[in-house]
Write a protein that holds these residues in place. Structure first.
Motif, PDB file in Angstrom:
ATOM      1  N   ASP A  37     -31.979  46.497 -16.653  1.00  0.00           N
ATOM      2  CA  ASP A  37     -31.785  45.790 -17.919  1.00  0.00           C
ATOM      3  C   ASP A  37     -30.582  44.865 -17.899  1.00  0.00           C
ATOM      4  OD1 ASP A  37     -33.973  46.684 -19.245  1.00  0.00           O
ATOM      5  OD2 ASP A  37     -32.974  48.398 -20.170  1.00  0.00           O
ATOM      6  N   SER A  38     -29.616  45.115 -17.016  1.00  0.00           N
ATOM      7  CA  SER A  38     -28.434  44.255 -16.925  1.00  0.00           C
ATOM      8  C   SER A  38     -28.042  44.096 -15.466  1.00  0.00           C
ATOM      9  CB  SER A  38     -27.270  44.835 -17.728  1.00  0.00           C
ATOM     10  OG  SER A  38     -26.909  46.108 -17.235  1.00  0.00           O
ATOM     11  N   LYS A  39     -27.384  42.983 -15.178  1.00  0.00           N
ATOM     12  CA  LYS A  39     -26.897  42.727 -13.826  1.00  0.00           C
ATOM     13  C   LYS A  39     -25.436  42.330 -13.884  1.00  0.00           C
ATOM     14  CE  LYS A  39     -31.054  41.400 -11.273  1.00  0.00           C
ATOM     15  NZ  LYS A  39     -31.645  40.397 -10.337  1.00  0.00           N
ATOM     16  N   LEU A  40     -24.718  42.626 -12.795  1.00  0.00           N
ATOM     17  CA  LEU A  40     -23.292  42.315 -12.729  1.00  0.00           C
ATOM     18  C   LEU A  40     -23.030  41.238 -11.692  1.00  0.00           C
ATOM     19  CD1 LEU A  40     -21.772  45.921 -12.814  1.00  0.00           C
ATOM     20  CD2 LEU A  40     -22.173  44.367 -14.747  1.00  0.00           C
ATOM     21  N   THR A  41     -22.008  40.435 -11.966  1.00  0.00           N
ATOM     22  CA  THR A  41     -21.563  39.451 -10.987  1.00  0.00           C
ATOM     23  C   THR A  41     -20.753  40.166  -9.914  1.00  0.00           C
ATOM     24  OG1 THR A  41     -19.470  39.019 -12.115  1.00  0.00           O
ATOM     25  CG2 THR A  41     -21.396  37.737 -12.836  1.00  0.00           C
ATOM     26  N   ASN A  42     -20.361  39.418  -8.890  1.00  0.00           N
ATOM     27  CA  ASN A  42     -19.542  40.000  -7.823  1.00  0.00           C
ATOM     28  C   ASN A  42     -18.200  40.502  -8.345  1.00  0.00           C
ATOM     29  OD1 ASN A  42     -21.508  39.455  -5.926  1.00  0.00           O
ATOM     30  ND2 ASN A  42     -20.673  37.434  -5.423  1.00  0.00           N
ATOM     31  N   ARG A  43     -17.756  39.953  -9.481  1.00  0.00           N
ATOM     32  CA  ARG A  43     -16.482  40.372 -10.076  1.00  0.00           C
ATOM     33  C   ARG A  43     -16.657  41.557 -11.018  1.00  0.00           C
ATOM     34  NH1 ARG A  43     -13.985  35.144 -12.764  1.00  0.00           N
ATOM     35  NH2 ARG A  43     -16.028  35.257 -13.763  1.00  0.00           N
ATOM     36  N   GLY A  44     -17.897  41.984 -11.225  1.00  0.00           N
ATOM     37  CA  GLY A  44     -18.139  43.122 -12.108  1.00  0.00           C
ATOM     38  C   GLY A  44     -18.461  42.731 -13.533  1.00  0.00           C
ATOM     39  N   ASP A  45     -18.534  41.428 -13.813  1.00  0.00           N
ATOM     40  CA  ASP A  45     -18.880  40.986 -15.155  1.00  0.00           C
ATOM     41  C   ASP A  45     -20.402  41.028 -15.341  1.00  0.00           C
ATOM     42  OD1 ASP A  45     -16.187  40.345 -15.596  1.00  0.00           O
ATOM     43  OD2 ASP A  45     -16.458  38.365 -14.668  1.00  0.00           O
ATOM     44  N   THR A  46     -20.818  41.160 -16.598  1.00  0.00           N
ATOM     45  CA  THR A  46     -22.250  41.171 -16.885  1.00  0.00           C
ATOM     46  C   THR A  46     -22.812  39.759 -16.758  1.00  0.00           C
ATOM     47  OG1 THR A  46     -21.994  43.025 -18.415  1.00  0.00           O
ATOM     48  CG2 THR A  46     -24.013  41.720 -18.602  1.00  0.00           C
ATOM     49  N   LYS A  47     -23.883  39.634 -15.998  1.00  0.00           N
ATOM     50  CA  LYS A  47     -24.542  38.342 -15.822  1.00  0.00           C
ATOM     51  C   LYS A  47     -25.358  37.995 -17.056  1.00  0.00           C
ATOM     52  CE  LYS A  47     -25.436  37.649 -10.880  1.00  0.00           C
ATOM     53  NZ  LYS A  47     -26.514  37.545  -9.869  1.00  0.00           N
TER      54      LYS A  47
END
Length: 288
Positions: A37-47
């Motif tokens: 349902d959610s994905k994170l960027t390489n920095r850990g932020d929600t895409k």
């Protein structure tokens, strides 16, 4: 979310063959395994992400050869368009099933009526999608059906054309809600009619392939009152119409087009054309 994300490793990567983009590749394995349902960027932020979906391995397998063919020689932007289209379609299928419809697991489950319903979201169970996404999925499904030599009548309903207007007046919120309600009711009706007709067509005869009598009693217009040596049914009309869709490539042919294909005057319904059965609201009227 996308229930049941498969944990088994699946590798489905396509490498770009465009000469200016050597080394670029795209992973499509999410259509087999599902997406969260959610994905994170390489920095850990929600895409920025429109939500997950469940994996559909049998359907993905069926579309995979056509997807690879579609992307031969294409630039990375087309790879992104394709994955966006597939995500939109997979999310639609999840919404469709949550609405209580039958599961969509394989290529043969993708019906003409499904392509109509995707264009008409019901109760916000799925999101609107772009013309580009609709056309890409149509190409993939159509080519996959050809490869599998599927014989059943089928067409991908075209994306509606944008209506241009010179009016500067904007609709009120009430008018918008009324229009949306009517659109939903229309979608319900269209889907119910197509689903019923699809089921009947599977039992009917394709009159385009049945020899027709040229002799017999005629009406005042010179039309034969009876053209076949069996009683025609509503199912025969639906089977013939869908067979004509498949052979002509026209997703919405008129009845006049069908009658011309039958060797008739396209203007008038022949006296022998079947009528709706008793369980139809228009029972007794000619099938249109």
């Amino acid at each position: 979310m996308a229930d049941g994300i498969d944990q088994l490793p699946v590798v489905r990567t396509i490498t770009c063959s465009h000469p200016s983009h050597a080394g670029y590749e795209k992973d499509f394995s999410e259509f087999w395994t599902g997406a969260p349902d959610s994905k994170l960027t390489n920095r850990g932020d929600t895409k920025k992400w429109n939500g997950g979906f469940r994996g559909r391995p049998a359907l993905a397998d069926a579309l995979w050869p056509e997807l690879r063919n579609y992307l031969i020689g294409r630039k990375p932007s087309i790879f992104n368009n394709a994955i966006t289209a597939l995500r939109a379609f997979w999310r639609f299928l999840d919404g469709y099933e949550r609405y209580g419809m039958e599961p969509i697991s394989q290529l043969s489950d993708i019906s003409t009526s499904l392509s109509i319903l995707w264009l008409n979201p019901i109760d916000e169970m799925w999101s609107a999608h772009s013309r580009q996404a609709h056309e890409i999925i149509g190409v993939l499904v159509r080519n996959a059906r050809k490869r599998e030599k599927m014989q059943s009548a089928w067409a991908w309903h075209p994306y509606p054309r944008a209506e241009s207007t010179e009016s500067k007046e904007l609709p009120t919120e009430g008018q918008i809600r009324t229009a949306m309600h009517l659109l939903k009711q229309s979608a319900y009706g269209i889907y119910a009619r197509w689903k019923r007709a699809d089921a009947m067509a599977a039992e009917g005869k394709n009159l385009l392939t049945v020899s027709r009598s040229r002799q017999g009693e005629r009406n005042q217009k010179g039309q034969l009152k009876r053209a076949f040596d069996f009683e025609l049914t509503e199912a025969d009309a639906h089977a013939t119409y869908r067979a004509f869709i498949a052979s002509s490539g026209n997703p919405l042919p008129s009845m006049a087009d069908l009658f011309v294909a039958l060797g008739l005057n396209g203007k008038d319904y022949p006296p022998w054309w079947p009528t709706y059965s008793q369980d139809h609201p228009q029972a007794g009227q000619v099938v249109r």
